[in-house]
Design an enzyme around this catalytic site. Structure first.
Site, PDB file in Angstrom:
ATOM      1  N   TYR A 188     -27.507 -39.046  23.106  1.00  0.00           N
ATOM      2  CA  TYR A 188     -26.321 -38.532  22.683  1.00  0.00           C
ATOM      3  C   TYR A 188     -26.334 -38.327  21.244  1.00  0.00           C
ATOM      4  CZ  TYR A 188     -24.831 -43.365  22.539  1.00  0.00           C
ATOM      5  OH  TYR A 188     -24.941 -44.642  22.297  1.00  0.00           O
ATOM      6  N   GLY A 202     -23.809 -52.349  17.878  1.00  0.00           N
ATOM      7  CA  GLY A 202     -23.475 -51.007  18.211  1.00  0.00           C
ATOM      8  C   GLY A 202     -22.256 -50.951  19.322  1.00  0.00           C
ATOM      9  N   HIS A 206     -13.326 -47.059  21.026  1.00  0.00           N
ATOM     10  CA  HIS A 206     -13.415 -46.027  20.366  1.00  0.00           C
ATOM     11  C   HIS A 206     -12.555 -44.806  21.298  1.00  0.00           C
ATOM     12  CE1 HIS A 206     -16.812 -43.919  22.112  1.00  0.00           C
ATOM     13  NE2 HIS A 206     -17.154 -45.034  22.512  1.00  0.00           N
ATOM     14  N   HIS A 222     -22.119 -46.376  27.627  1.00  0.00           N
ATOM     15  CA  HIS A 222     -23.495 -47.104  27.187  1.00  0.00           C
ATOM     16  C   HIS A 222     -23.020 -48.402  26.475  1.00  0.00           C
ATOM     17  CE1 HIS A 222     -24.991 -43.218  27.410  1.00  0.00           C
ATOM     18  NE2 HIS A 222     -26.105 -43.595  27.999  1.00  0.00           N
ATOM     19  N   CYS A 224     -20.034 -49.381  25.083  1.00  0.00           N
ATOM     20  CA  CYS A 224     -18.681 -49.352  24.099  1.00  0.00           C
ATOM     21  C   CYS A 224     -17.405 -49.367  25.156  1.00  0.00           C
ATOM     22  CB  CYS A 224     -18.631 -48.409  23.270  1.00  0.00           C
ATOM     23  SG  CYS A 224     -19.771 -48.235  21.867  1.00  0.00           S
ATOM     24  N   ASN A 226     -14.381 -47.310  25.989  1.00  0.00           N
ATOM     25  CA  ASN A 226     -13.841 -46.167  25.745  1.00  0.00           C
ATOM     26  C   ASN A 226     -12.313 -45.961  26.183  1.00  0.00           C
ATOM     27  OD1 ASN A 226     -16.477 -43.891  27.030  1.00  0.00           O
ATOM     28  ND2 ASN A 226     -16.360 -45.297  25.449  1.00  0.00           N
TER      29      ASN A 226
END
Length: 249
Positions: A188, A202, A206, A222, A224, A226
């Site tokens: 992505y 990473g 967000h 992946h 994070c 969301n």
């Protein structure tokens, strides 16, 4: 003889400092032999979260790391406990044991530099990966619980407590930074918004409008955290560098 005199001088300084109520760490600041301190962060007047680390950067490589650590004094109304880790041979990071006191001035001295920063009212967040929720607390009181999506199988979000390392109003998420080629079905390259970095590997909190239908129901990212655009913007406006985010099952 010269070395003997040097040790006697240091001993006298330590004894004098103790007599006047200063800690050993403060007294050690006058001991010779350490490189000059270039910078201390957080800087003067900054307001940060209760998990904020303190970083000291030196002008030259530090040979005696233990001595340098003893020469760093961090306190609120009393000396604070924490542990040191070296980023490289010129930079050491102090992480508090537990949380810093909320809404308090924190003083830091190292070498000839002194700074004072402020903690906020105690903003923290809890990500429940089993229940797919993200709850924000201020002063220990839950003020908002939001549906969220976390890392899917094979890309699980790490568990633990992480201080917010940076805040990004806009950011590019590139799968290559976590080892996924753009040509992969998992690849992505996405323009993101309202992001807070939790790890240097990473992991971010967000805005993720593409996963809103899964937020609160399934983990599809992946790694994070969301949130919906509205929830992510709200969190971005409330959170500070150093605020703790706890992630768990």
């Amino acid at each position: 003889m010269r070395n003997t005199l040097r040790f006697l001088v240091v001993a006298v300084v330590l004894a004098t400092a103790a007599a006047f109520g200063f800690g050993v760490a403060s007294a050690a600041l006058v001991a010779p032999g350490l490189p000059a301190v270039q910078a201390i962060t957080p800087g003067p007047g900054e307001t940060v979260g209760i998990s904020a680390p303190v970083t000291v950067r030196y002008a030259e490589p530090v040979a005696d790391r233990a001595r340098a650590e003893r020469a760093v004094d961090i306190r609120a109304d009393r000396p604070l406990s924490g542990h040191f880790s070296w980023v490289n041979d010129r930079q050491v990071m102090w992480t508090p044991a537990g949380y810093l006191p909320a809404s308090a001035p924190i003083s830091v001295s190292a070498g000839r530099l002194h700074t004072q920063f402020q903690t906020n009212g105690g903003v923290s967040a809890d990500g429940d990966m089993s229940n797919h929720t993200f709850t924000v607390y201020i002063g220990g009181v839950a003020v908002r619980t939001m549906p969220a999506s976390f890392g899917k199988p094979g890309w699980e979000t790490p568990s633990g407590t992480f201080p917010v390392l940076s805040r990004e109003r806009s950011i590019t998420f590139d799968s290559r930074t976590i080892g996924i080629p753009l040509s992969s079905p998992e690849g992505y390259l996405i323009e993101g918004e309202f992001a807070e970095r939790l790890t240097w590997g990473g992991v971010y909190v967000h805005s993720a409008p593409w996963s809103v239908d899964s937020q609160g129901y399934a983990n599809v990212s992946h790694g994070c955290i969301n949130l919906s655009p509205a929830d992510a913007e709200w969190f971005y406006n409330e959170v500070s560098i150093g605020d703790p985010v706890t992630l768990h099952w």
